[in-house]
Design a protein around this motif. Structure first.
Motif, PDB file in Angstrom:
ATOM      1  N   LYS B  61       0.857  -1.196   0.000  1.00 36.94           N
ATOM      2  CA  LYS B  61       0.000   0.000   0.000  1.00 36.94           C
ATOM      3  C   LYS B  61       0.894   1.247   0.000  1.00 36.94           C
ATOM      4  O   LYS B  61       0.668   2.190  -0.771  1.00 36.94           O
ATOM      5  N   GLN B  62       1.916   1.202   0.829  1.00 39.14           N
ATOM      6  CA  GLN B  62       2.843   2.338   0.951  1.00 39.14           C
ATOM      7  C   GLN B  62       3.581   2.574  -0.375  1.00 39.14           C
ATOM      8  O   GLN B  62       3.656   3.708  -0.872  1.00 39.14           O
ATOM      9  N   ALA B  63       4.074   1.472  -0.962  1.00 43.44           N
ATOM     10  CA  ALA B  63       4.828   1.588  -2.221  1.00 43.44           C
ATOM     11  C   ALA B  63       3.940   2.128  -3.341  1.00 43.44           C
ATOM     12  O   ALA B  63       4.355   2.986  -4.122  1.00 43.44           O
ATOM     13  N   GLN B  64       2.704   1.642  -3.401  1.00 39.94           N
ATOM     14  CA  GLN B  64       1.784   2.078  -4.462  1.00 39.94           C
ATOM     15  C   GLN B  64       1.427   3.554  -4.277  1.00 39.94           C
ATOM     16  O   GLN B  64       1.383   4.316  -5.249  1.00 39.94           O
ATOM     17  N   GLU B  65       1.198   3.951  -3.021  1.00 36.89           N
ATOM     18  CA  GLU B  65       0.835   5.347  -2.756  1.00 36.89           C
ATOM     19  C   GLU B  65       1.987   6.286  -3.124  1.00 36.89           C
ATOM     20  O   GLU B  65       1.760   7.369  -3.667  1.00 36.89           O
ATOM     21  N   LEU B  66       3.210   5.854  -2.831  1.00 39.59           N
ATOM     22  CA  LEU B  66       4.380   6.677  -3.177  1.00 39.59           C
ATOM     23  C   LEU B  66       4.485   6.842  -4.693  1.00 39.59           C
ATOM     24  O   LEU B  66       4.763   7.932  -5.195  1.00 39.59           O
ATOM     25  N   TYR B  67       4.259   5.747  -5.428  1.00 43.15           N
ATOM     26  CA  TYR B  67       4.328   5.800  -6.902  1.00 43.15           C
ATOM     27  C   TYR B  67       3.234   6.731  -7.441  1.00 43.15           C
ATOM     28  O   TYR B  67       3.506   7.606  -8.278  1.00 43.15           O
ATOM     29  N   ASP B  68       2.004   6.535  -6.940  1.00 42.49           N
ATOM     30  CA  ASP B  68       0.880   7.363  -7.419  1.00 42.49           C
ATOM     31  C   ASP B  68       1.144   8.841  -7.127  1.00 42.49           C
ATOM     32  O   ASP B  68       0.901   9.707  -7.966  1.00 42.49           O
ATOM     33  N   ARG B  91      11.470  12.187  -7.769  1.00 41.90           N
ATOM     34  CA  ARG B  91      12.546  11.176  -7.738  1.00 41.90           C
ATOM     35  C   ARG B  91      12.591  10.469  -6.383  1.00 41.90           C
ATOM     36  O   ARG B  91      12.689   9.255  -6.305  1.00 41.90           O
ATOM     37  N   LYS B  92      12.513  11.272  -5.344  1.00 37.15           N
ATOM     38  CA  LYS B  92      12.609  10.727  -3.985  1.00 37.15           C
ATOM     39  C   LYS B  92      11.476   9.722  -3.757  1.00 37.15           C
ATOM     40  O   LYS B  92      11.692   8.600  -3.284  1.00 37.15           O
ATOM     41  N   LYS B  93      10.259  10.120  -4.122  1.00 37.31           N
ATOM     42  CA  LYS B  93       9.106   9.246  -3.903  1.00 37.31           C
ATOM     43  C   LYS B  93       9.217   7.986  -4.766  1.00 37.31           C
ATOM     44  O   LYS B  93       8.921   6.885  -4.308  1.00 37.31           O
ATOM     45  N   ALA B  94       9.650   8.163  -6.019  1.00 37.47           N
ATOM     46  CA  ALA B  94       9.779   7.003  -6.921  1.00 37.47           C
ATOM     47  C   ALA B  94      10.829   6.022  -6.388  1.00 37.47           C
ATOM     48  O   ALA B  94      10.608   4.810  -6.393  1.00 37.47           O
ATOM     49  N   ASN B  95      11.950   6.588  -5.920  1.00 40.25           N
ATOM     50  CA  ASN B  95      13.006   5.717  -5.373  1.00 40.25           C
ATOM     51  C   ASN B  95      12.533   4.963  -4.138  1.00 40.25           C
ATOM     52  O   ASN B  95      12.810   3.779  -3.984  1.00 40.25           O
ATOM     53  N   GLU B  96      11.817   5.682  -3.271  1.00 36.08           N
ATOM     54  CA  GLU B  96      11.281   5.035  -2.060  1.00 36.08           C
ATOM     55  C   GLU B  96      10.314   3.926  -2.442  1.00 36.08           C
ATOM     56  O   GLU B  96      10.360   2.827  -1.898  1.00 36.08           O
ATOM     57  N   SER B  97       9.438   4.253  -3.399  1.00 33.72           N
ATOM     58  CA  SER B  97       8.449   3.260  -3.863  1.00 33.72           C
ATOM     59  C   SER B  97       9.162   2.026  -4.394  1.00 33.72           C
ATOM     60  O   SER B  97       8.809   0.889  -4.061  1.00 33.72           O
ATOM     61  N   CYS B  98      10.188   2.276  -5.210  1.00 32.35           N
ATOM     62  CA  CYS B  98      10.938   1.168  -5.822  1.00 32.35           C
ATOM     63  C   CYS B  98      11.591   0.302  -4.746  1.00 32.35           C
ATOM     64  O   CYS B  98      11.494  -0.931  -4.772  1.00 32.35           O
ATOM     65  N   GLN B  99      12.211   0.975  -3.773  1.00 27.86           N
ATOM     66  CA  GLN B  99      12.918   0.245  -2.711  1.00 27.86           C
ATOM     67  C   GLN B  99      11.939  -0.611  -1.889  1.00 27.86           C
ATOM     68  O   GLN B  99      12.208  -1.782  -1.609  1.00 27.86           O
ATOM     69  N   ILE B 100      10.816  -0.015  -1.533  1.00 33.01           N
ATOM     70  CA  ILE B 100       9.829  -0.755  -0.716  1.00 33.01           C
ATOM     71  C   ILE B 100       9.266  -1.938  -1.511  1.00 33.01           C
ATOM     72  O   ILE B 100       9.099  -3.041  -0.983  1.00 33.01           O
ATOM     73  N   ALA B 101       9.014  -1.691  -2.810  1.00 32.33           N
ATOM     74  CA  ALA B 101       8.472  -2.773  -3.648  1.00 32.33           C
ATOM     75  C   ALA B 101       9.469  -3.920  -3.777  1.00 32.33           C
ATOM     76  O   ALA B 101       9.093  -5.097  -3.735  1.00 32.33           O
ATOM     77  N   ILE B 102      10.749  -3.579  -3.897  1.00 25.53           N
ATOM     78  CA  ILE B 102      11.788  -4.638  -3.980  1.00 25.53           C
ATOM     79  C   ILE B 102      11.852  -5.423  -2.673  1.00 25.53           C
ATOM     80  O   ILE B 102      11.905  -6.651  -2.666  1.00 25.53           O
ATOM     81  N   GLU B 103      11.793  -4.680  -1.550  1.00 29.11           N
ATOM     82  CA  GLU B 103      11.802  -5.351  -0.239  1.00 29.11           C
ATOM     83  C   GLU B 103      10.583  -6.260  -0.103  1.00 29.11           C
ATOM     84  O   GLU B 103      10.679  -7.385   0.397  1.00 29.11           O
ATOM     85  N   ALA B 104       9.440  -5.751  -0.563  1.00 28.42           N
ATOM     86  CA  ALA B 104       8.190  -6.534  -0.474  1.00 28.42           C
ATOM     87  C   ALA B 104       8.307  -7.810  -1.303  1.00 28.42           C
ATOM     88  O   ALA B 104       7.849  -8.880  -0.885  1.00 28.42           O
ATOM     89  N   THR B 105       8.935  -7.697  -2.485  1.00 28.25           N
ATOM     90  CA  THR B 105       9.112  -8.881  -3.339  1.00 28.25           C
ATOM     91  C   THR B 105       9.995  -9.914  -2.636  1.00 28.25           C
ATOM     92  O   THR B 105       9.673 -11.102  -2.606  1.00 28.25           O
ATOM     93  N   GLY B 106      11.100  -9.417  -2.060  1.00 31.80           N
ATOM     94  CA  GLY B 106      12.021 -10.320  -1.349  1.00 31.80           C
ATOM     95  C   GLY B 106      11.327 -11.010  -0.197  1.00 31.80           C
ATOM     96  O   GLY B 106      11.428 -12.227  -0.032  1.00 31.80           O
TER      97      GLY B 106
END
Lengths: 197, 370
Positions: B61-68, B91-106
């Motif tokens: 939810k957090q990652a998606q909200e950051l991307y949106d 950029r900051k929000k996109a990077n955070e979103s990306c990082q959280i999404a990668i962590e979520a995948t792991g």
């Protein structure tokens, strides 16, 4: 004087050309997003999740592409427009596929319900034919108590089915059917054994 | 002519000036966050497709909200004049979103693998338990609730297997916990039930040994009934001559305590009377001396201790009789054989022939593990 007028026009034309931007394809964007929303409303995300996700990813990519172009001059959105039109069409297909998958699942569950009804009826008939004696009624009562648990599970499956939880209903029904089949086999073996003696 | 040349020079200079402005604008304007946004979208897409929405919904939810949010701000920044755009927040929000999404995948991959392994192991364990315990469980006279719990447990195990096959390991785990509770409690009950029953095993073996020894010593016929195995053995002069299948009362486990408990008594008895013709409705019958003095003593003791109802009476009329071969335990406590087997046992026995009825000739572990 003529030169000054000409120079003025030239300058205005150049500025106009340099600063002009193509407009974002808002109509196509709205159409694509509406088509995706319609597919979601038809539960395509549940019944054909991979297809639904593909169109969702595609539209996100196009939206990004549009924003990326806005960072340039002399912008044209022809490619994005075409992609959005294709996504809109694809969303309609995904919606139809989702509806078809849902209908197929419903039909499958309905068939399972009717098979289960037949199986329960057959088990009741077999119970009546099962070996009995002075204490036979109690033995049969044990099998009937197992059948009652299975019946309750079928009722639960029906409640889930009515409320639209088709996957959960199918899982419950499948398990109930396997147990009912085991009782059916057990009863048939007992009757065959009785007949053999 | 000079005026024309002058005109062209001015035009070219103007064009060059404007082109210079254009390239200066491009060079000075901030670089759009295309890579960052693209990476975030790809990371999110992968996380969703791995099922991270189920395993770590808060992160997703957090990652998606950051991307949106990044997309909205990007769009808003693009409304401004080129030079005034600022994509740092995007950029900051996109990077955070990306990082959280990668962590979520792991996290999803790790958890999903663990749940898959645990689910498979637990399904196998429970299936094995059902397979191993069912044959004995189905033969035991257990309370209705225990049987219902067992059936419910097996139904849930089936549901868990279906969920597992569909890759829904979270649901599988929840169903398996329920199934395990129900199956464990029902099998624990039946195990305790059987273990308690087998505490009398040393006594049974003494009875059987004495019966066979007496048959050998007196060169006489003796009958032994193994309730657990549903077998009736006929010995002559201490040697086994016949083995028949027997059918018992529905409540076959345990010693008979009161009239109407549908139990078959356990103990050392003798044939009291031989019945045939109009004297029995079961083809032929051998009436045994139940209750014997020990049974009566036990009945009175249990009654005085309040273990059985004050209004209850001791049972009687326990027989080995015919009309068996039904394939179920159907008598009220008697031992039923087929009419053909009844002919043999009837012929070989006499009034006074010993008949020893025991819970089992085999030890508990042999009974459970066979």
């Amino acid at each position: 004087m003529k030169n000054k007028i000409f120079m003025g026009f030239l300058a205005i034309a150049l500025v106009a050309v340099l600063t002009s931007c193509g407009k974002a394809p808002q109509v196509e964007m709205d159409a694509a997003q509406a088509a995706i929303a319609t597919a979601k409303a038809a539960q395509a995300d549940l019944y054909v999740p991979a297809e639904y996700k593909a169109i969702q990813d595609s539209v996100n990519a196009v939206l990004e592409s549009i924003e990326a172009r806005k960072g340039k001059l002399f912008v044209r959105f022809t490619e994005e427009k075409e992609k959005l039109v294709a996504i809109t069409a694809k969303a309609a297909v995904v919606k139809a596929n989702g509806e078809a998958a849902k209908a197929k699942l419903i039909a499958e569950i309905e068939t399972m319900f009717s098979e289960m009804t037949e199986l329960v009826a057959e088990n009741n008939t077999l119970v009546a034919k099962a070996p009995k004696g002075k204490g036979g009624a109690a033995v049969i009562a044990e099998i009937k108590s197992e059948m009652a648990v299975i019946d309750a599970s079928v009722v639960e499956a029906n409640t889930l089915f009515t409320s639209g939880s088709y996957f959960a209903a199918k899982a419950k029904l499948k398990s109930a059917k396997e147990s009912a089949m085991a009782i059916n086999t057990e009863l048939k073996e007992a009757i065959a054994k009785k007949g053999g003696k | 002519m000079r005026r024309i040349i002058k005109f062209f020079i001015i035009t070219i200079l103007t064009v060059l000036f404007l082109l210079g402005i254009y390239y200066a604008l491009i060079a000075l304007s901030p670089k759009p966050p295309i890579e960052e946004i693209g990476s975030a979208r790809n990371a999110l897409s992968e996380a969703w497709s791995k099922g991270a929405g189920n395993y770590t919904p808060k992160m997703m939810k957090q990652a998606q909200e950051l991307y949106d949010s990044a997309m909205i701000i990007w769009k808003s920044e693009n409304e401004r004049f080129l030079l005034f755009r600022d994509y740092e927040i995007v950029r900051k929000k996109a990077n955070e979103s990306c990082q959280i999404a990668i962590e979520a995948t792991g996290y999803t991959e790790k958890t999903s693998d663990n749940l898959k392994d645990a689910g498979r192991a637990r399904i196998n364990e429970l299936r094995l338990k059902v397979l191993k315990s069912s044959p004995l469980f189905s033969r035991l006279p257990l309370p209705v609730k225990v049987r219902k719990d067992n059936t419910q447990g097996k139904l849930l195990l089936g549901e868990a297997e279906n969920s597992f096959n569909h890759g829904d390991y979270i649901k599988t785990q929840a169903l398996l916990i329920e199934a395990k509770d129900l199956l464990d409690s029902s099998y624990d009950f039946s195990d305790r039930f059987v273990s308690d029953y087998f505490s009398a095993y040393p006594e049974w073996t003494r009875w059987v040994k004495k019966t066979i020894d007496d048959s050998r010593k007196n060169r006489s016929t003796a009958i032994i009934v193994d309730k657990f195995d549903r077998k009736c053995f006929i010995y002559q002069s201490g040697r086994l001559k016949y083995t028949f299948n027997a059918e018992l009362g529905k409540n076959w486990i345990g010693h008979k305590k009161v009239k109407g408990d549908n139990s078959t008594p356990e103990g050392m008895y003798k044939i009291l009377k031989k019945k045939d013709g109009k004297n029995t409705i079961y083809y032929k019958a051998l009436l045994i001396n139940y209750p014997n003095p020990e049974d009566k003593e036990e009945f009175n003791r249990e009654k005085n201790n309040g273990n059985i109802s004050r209004n209850s009476t001791i049972g009687s009329l326990i027989e080995i009789h015919g009309q068996g071969g039904k394939g179920v335990d159907w008598t009220n406590g008697c031992i039923a054989l087929t009419d053909k087997e009844m002919d043999i046992i009837y012929k070989l026995s006499a009034v006074g022939t010993p008949i020893t009825i025991v819970g089992s000739l085999k030890q508990l572990n042999e009974v459970i593990n066979r």
